[in-house]
Design a protein around this motif. Structure first.
Motif, PDB file in Angstrom:
ATOM      1  N   GLU A  14       0.840  -1.206   0.000  1.00  0.00           N
ATOM      2  CA  GLU A  14       0.000   0.000   0.000  1.00  0.00           C
ATOM      3  C   GLU A  14       0.869   1.249   0.000  1.00  0.00           C
ATOM      4  OE1 GLU A  14      -3.656   0.694   2.077  1.00  0.00           O
ATOM      5  OE2 GLU A  14      -3.651  -1.386   2.759  1.00  0.00           O
ATOM      6  N   ASN A  15       0.406   2.267  -0.699  1.00  0.00           N
ATOM      7  CA  ASN A  15       1.051   3.582  -0.790  1.00  0.00           C
ATOM      8  C   ASN A  15       2.400   3.564  -1.504  1.00  0.00           C
ATOM      9  OD1 ASN A  15      -1.092   4.880   0.694  1.00  0.00           O
ATOM     10  ND2 ASN A  15      -0.234   3.906   2.497  1.00  0.00           N
ATOM     11  N   GLU A  16       2.726   2.474  -2.192  1.00  0.00           N
ATOM     12  CA  GLU A  16       3.950   2.409  -2.989  1.00  0.00           C
ATOM     13  C   GLU A  16       3.607   2.798  -4.423  1.00  0.00           C
ATOM     14  OE1 GLU A  16       7.321  -0.797  -4.503  1.00  0.00           O
ATOM     15  OE2 GLU A  16       5.634  -1.491  -3.303  1.00  0.00           O
ATOM     16  N   VAL A  17       4.294   3.789  -4.972  1.00  0.00           N
ATOM     17  CA  VAL A  17       4.050   4.205  -6.359  1.00  0.00           C
ATOM     18  C   VAL A  17       4.715   3.192  -7.289  1.00  0.00           C
ATOM     19  CG1 VAL A  17       4.385   5.996  -8.075  1.00  0.00           C
ATOM     20  CG2 VAL A  17       3.899   6.633  -5.708  1.00  0.00           C
ATOM     21  N   VAL A  18       3.911   2.643  -8.199  1.00  0.00           N
ATOM     22  CA  VAL A  18       4.401   1.649  -9.151  1.00  0.00           C
ATOM     23  C   VAL A  18       3.894   1.993 -10.548  1.00  0.00           C
ATOM     24  CG1 VAL A  18       4.573  -0.232  -7.470  1.00  0.00           C
ATOM     25  CG2 VAL A  18       2.442   0.102  -8.696  1.00  0.00           C
ATOM     26  N   GLU A  19       4.541   1.436 -11.541  1.00  0.00           N
ATOM     27  CA  GLU A  19       4.074   1.575 -12.918  1.00  0.00           C
ATOM     28  C   GLU A  19       3.007   0.511 -13.139  1.00  0.00           C
ATOM     29  OE1 GLU A  19       5.922   1.810 -17.429  1.00  0.00           O
ATOM     30  OE2 GLU A  19       7.204   1.282 -15.764  1.00  0.00           O
ATOM     31  N   THR A  20       1.887   0.878 -13.760  1.00  0.00           N
ATOM     32  CA  THR A  20       0.777  -0.055 -13.959  1.00  0.00           C
ATOM     33  C   THR A  20       0.342  -0.063 -15.420  1.00  0.00           C
ATOM     34  OG1 THR A  20      -0.959   1.575 -13.525  1.00  0.00           O
ATOM     35  CG2 THR A  20      -0.085   0.373 -11.617  1.00  0.00           C
ATOM     36  N   LYS A  21      -0.410  -1.097 -15.781  1.00  0.00           N
ATOM     37  CA  LYS A  21      -0.981  -1.180 -17.128  1.00  0.00           C
ATOM     38  C   LYS A  21      -2.134  -2.168 -17.123  1.00  0.00           C
ATOM     39  CE  LYS A  21       1.940  -4.879 -19.020  1.00  0.00           C
ATOM     40  NZ  LYS A  21       2.778  -5.268 -20.156  1.00  0.00           N
ATOM     41  N   ILE A  22      -2.948  -2.072 -18.156  1.00  0.00           N
ATOM     42  CA  ILE A  22      -3.926  -3.105 -18.474  1.00  0.00           C
ATOM     43  C   ILE A  22      -3.392  -3.799 -19.713  1.00  0.00           C
ATOM     44  CG2 ILE A  22      -6.258  -3.599 -19.282  1.00  0.00           C
ATOM     45  CD1 ILE A  22      -7.231  -1.198 -17.710  1.00  0.00           C
ATOM     46  N   ASP A  23      -3.262  -5.107 -19.655  1.00  0.00           N
ATOM     47  CA  ASP A  23      -2.775  -5.897 -20.795  1.00  0.00           C
ATOM     48  C   ASP A  23      -3.658  -7.127 -20.900  1.00  0.00           C
ATOM     49  OD1 ASP A  23      -1.366  -7.038 -22.838  1.00  0.00           O
ATOM     50  OD2 ASP A  23       0.570  -7.005 -21.812  1.00  0.00           O
ATOM     51  N   ASP A  24      -4.562  -7.104 -21.876  1.00  0.00           N
ATOM     52  CA  ASP A  24      -5.506  -8.205 -22.037  1.00  0.00           C
ATOM     53  C   ASP A  24      -5.746  -8.456 -23.518  1.00  0.00           C
ATOM     54  OD1 ASP A  24      -7.136  -6.074 -22.791  1.00  0.00           O
ATOM     55  OD2 ASP A  24      -8.386  -6.160 -21.003  1.00  0.00           O
ATOM     56  N   LYS A  26      -7.549  -7.025 -25.542  1.00  0.00           N
ATOM     57  CA  LYS A  26      -7.689  -5.784 -26.310  1.00  0.00           C
ATOM     58  C   LYS A  26      -6.356  -5.066 -26.472  1.00  0.00           C
ATOM     59  CE  LYS A  26     -12.440  -5.043 -24.800  1.00  0.00           C
ATOM     60  NZ  LYS A  26     -13.353  -4.158 -24.077  1.00  0.00           N
ATOM     61  N   GLY A  27      -5.288  -5.629 -25.921  1.00  0.00           N
ATOM     62  CA  GLY A  27      -3.967  -5.037 -26.048  1.00  0.00           C
ATOM     63  C   GLY A  27      -3.498  -4.381 -24.769  1.00  0.00           C
ATOM     64  N   CYS A  28      -2.379  -3.658 -24.893  1.00  0.00           N
ATOM     65  CA  CYS A  28      -1.769  -2.980 -23.750  1.00  0.00           C
ATOM     66  C   CYS A  28      -2.205  -1.517 -23.747  1.00  0.00           C
ATOM     67  CB  CYS A  28      -0.254  -3.090 -23.869  1.00  0.00           C
ATOM     68  SG  CYS A  28       0.617  -2.404 -22.486  1.00  0.00           S
ATOM     69  N   ARG A  29      -2.691  -1.050 -22.598  1.00  0.00           N
ATOM     70  CA  ARG A  29      -3.181   0.329 -22.520  1.00  0.00           C
ATOM     71  C   ARG A  29      -3.157   0.818 -21.066  1.00  0.00           C
ATOM     72  NH1 ARG A  29      -7.078  -3.373 -22.763  1.00  0.00           N
ATOM     73  NH2 ARG A  29      -9.028  -3.082 -21.646  1.00  0.00           N
ATOM     74  N   ASN A  30      -3.486   2.067 -20.864  1.00  0.00           N
ATOM     75  CA  ASN A  30      -3.581   2.695 -19.543  1.00  0.00           C
ATOM     76  C   ASN A  30      -2.281   2.555 -18.741  1.00  0.00           C
ATOM     77  OD1 ASN A  30      -6.316   2.302 -20.490  1.00  0.00           O
ATOM     78  ND2 ASN A  30      -6.996   2.935 -18.479  1.00  0.00           N
ATOM     79  N   MET A  31      -1.148   2.724 -19.394  1.00  0.00           N
ATOM     80  CA  MET A  31       0.128   2.664 -18.687  1.00  0.00           C
ATOM     81  C   MET A  31       0.342   3.977 -17.944  1.00  0.00           C
ATOM     82  SD  MET A  31       2.651   0.644 -21.288  1.00  0.00           S
ATOM     83  CE  MET A  31       3.963   0.604 -20.089  1.00  0.00           C
ATOM     84  N   GLN A  32       0.443   3.891 -16.625  1.00  0.00           N
ATOM     85  CA  GLN A  32       0.690   5.077 -15.815  1.00  0.00           C
ATOM     86  C   GLN A  32       1.132   4.691 -14.417  1.00  0.00           C
ATOM     87  OE1 GLN A  32      -2.788   7.502 -15.236  1.00  0.00           O
ATOM     88  NE2 GLN A  32      -4.127   5.744 -15.092  1.00  0.00           N
ATOM     89  N   LYS A  33       1.689   5.645 -13.703  1.00  0.00           N
ATOM     90  CA  LYS A  33       2.107   5.415 -12.325  1.00  0.00           C
ATOM     91  C   LYS A  33       0.911   5.611 -11.409  1.00  0.00           C
ATOM     92  CE  LYS A  33       6.850   6.711 -13.058  1.00  0.00           C
ATOM     93  NZ  LYS A  33       7.948   7.617 -12.737  1.00  0.00           N
ATOM     94  N   LEU A  34       0.694   4.623 -10.538  1.00  0.00           N
ATOM     95  CA  LEU A  34      -0.401   4.658  -9.574  1.00  0.00           C
ATOM     96  C   LEU A  34       0.101   4.078  -8.261  1.00  0.00           C
ATOM     97  CD1 LEU A  34      -3.299   3.160 -11.745  1.00  0.00           C
ATOM     98  CD2 LEU A  34      -2.967   5.577 -11.183  1.00  0.00           C
ATOM     99  N   TRP A  41      -6.979   2.169  -6.678  1.00  0.00           N
ATOM    100  CA  TRP A  41      -5.739   2.576  -7.324  1.00  0.00           C
ATOM    101  C   TRP A  41      -5.847   4.074  -7.554  1.00  0.00           C
ATOM    102  CZ3 TRP A  41      -1.637  -0.625  -8.249  1.00  0.00           C
ATOM    103  CH2 TRP A  41      -1.868  -1.983  -8.034  1.00  0.00           C
ATOM    104  N   VAL A  42      -4.896   4.833  -7.017  1.00  0.00           N
ATOM    105  CA  VAL A  42      -4.970   6.292  -7.034  1.00  0.00           C
ATOM    106  C   VAL A  42      -3.711   6.890  -7.673  1.00  0.00           C
ATOM    107  CG1 VAL A  42      -6.436   6.344  -4.987  1.00  0.00           C
ATOM    108  CG2 VAL A  42      -3.992   6.596  -4.738  1.00  0.00           C
ATOM    109  N   TYR A  49      -8.844   8.670  -7.763  1.00  0.00           N
ATOM    110  CA  TYR A  49      -8.642   7.252  -8.055  1.00  0.00           C
ATOM    111  C   TYR A  49      -9.128   6.941  -9.467  1.00  0.00           C
ATOM    112  CZ  TYR A  49     -13.618   6.581  -6.899  1.00  0.00           C
ATOM    113  OH  TYR A  49     -14.991   6.648  -6.860  1.00  0.00           O
ATOM    114  N   VAL A  50      -8.653   5.829 -10.020  1.00  0.00           N
ATOM    115  CA  VAL A  50      -9.046   5.427 -11.369  1.00  0.00           C
ATOM    116  C   VAL A  50     -10.210   4.444 -11.274  1.00  0.00           C
ATOM    117  CG1 VAL A  50      -6.773   5.861 -12.359  1.00  0.00           C
ATOM    118  CG2 VAL A  50      -7.297   3.601 -11.459  1.00  0.00           C
ATOM    119  N   TYR A  51     -10.998   4.362 -12.322  1.00  0.00           N
ATOM    120  CA  TYR A  51     -12.203   3.527 -12.346  1.00  0.00           C
ATOM    121  C   TYR A  51     -11.939   2.159 -12.954  1.00  0.00           C
ATOM    122  CZ  TYR A  51     -14.896   7.612 -11.035  1.00  0.00           C
ATOM    123  OH  TYR A  51     -15.395   8.690 -10.357  1.00  0.00           O
TER     124      TYR A  51
END
Length: 60
Positions: A14-24, A26-34, A41-42, A49-51
């Motif tokens: 918790e509270n650790e900033v990491v690089e994130t993505k959605i990869d399914d 439909k492809g790779c998308r929404n790459m950002q630090k959260l 996820w904020v 926060y993201v939806y």
């Protein structure tokens, strides 16, 4: 860079900033630090926060 970790297998601390993505199918998308705060996820500054739940994460 480190290897991507599936959120279904392991979550970051918790509270650790990491690089994130959605990869399914439909492809790779929404790459950002959260950061994870309980079940949300904020943005690193905690302003919003993201939806969605990322499928993968990694540390820098």
């Amino acid at each position: 860079m480190r290897e991507w970790i599936k959120t279904s297998c392991k979550l970051p601390a918790e509270n650790e900033v990491v690089e994130t993505k959605i990869d399914d199918g439909k492809g790779c998308r929404n790459m950002q630090k959260l950061m994870r705060v309980r079940n949300l996820w904020v943005f690193p500054d905690g302003s919003m926060y993201v939806y969605y739940t990322p499928t993968h994460w990694r540390t820098e």
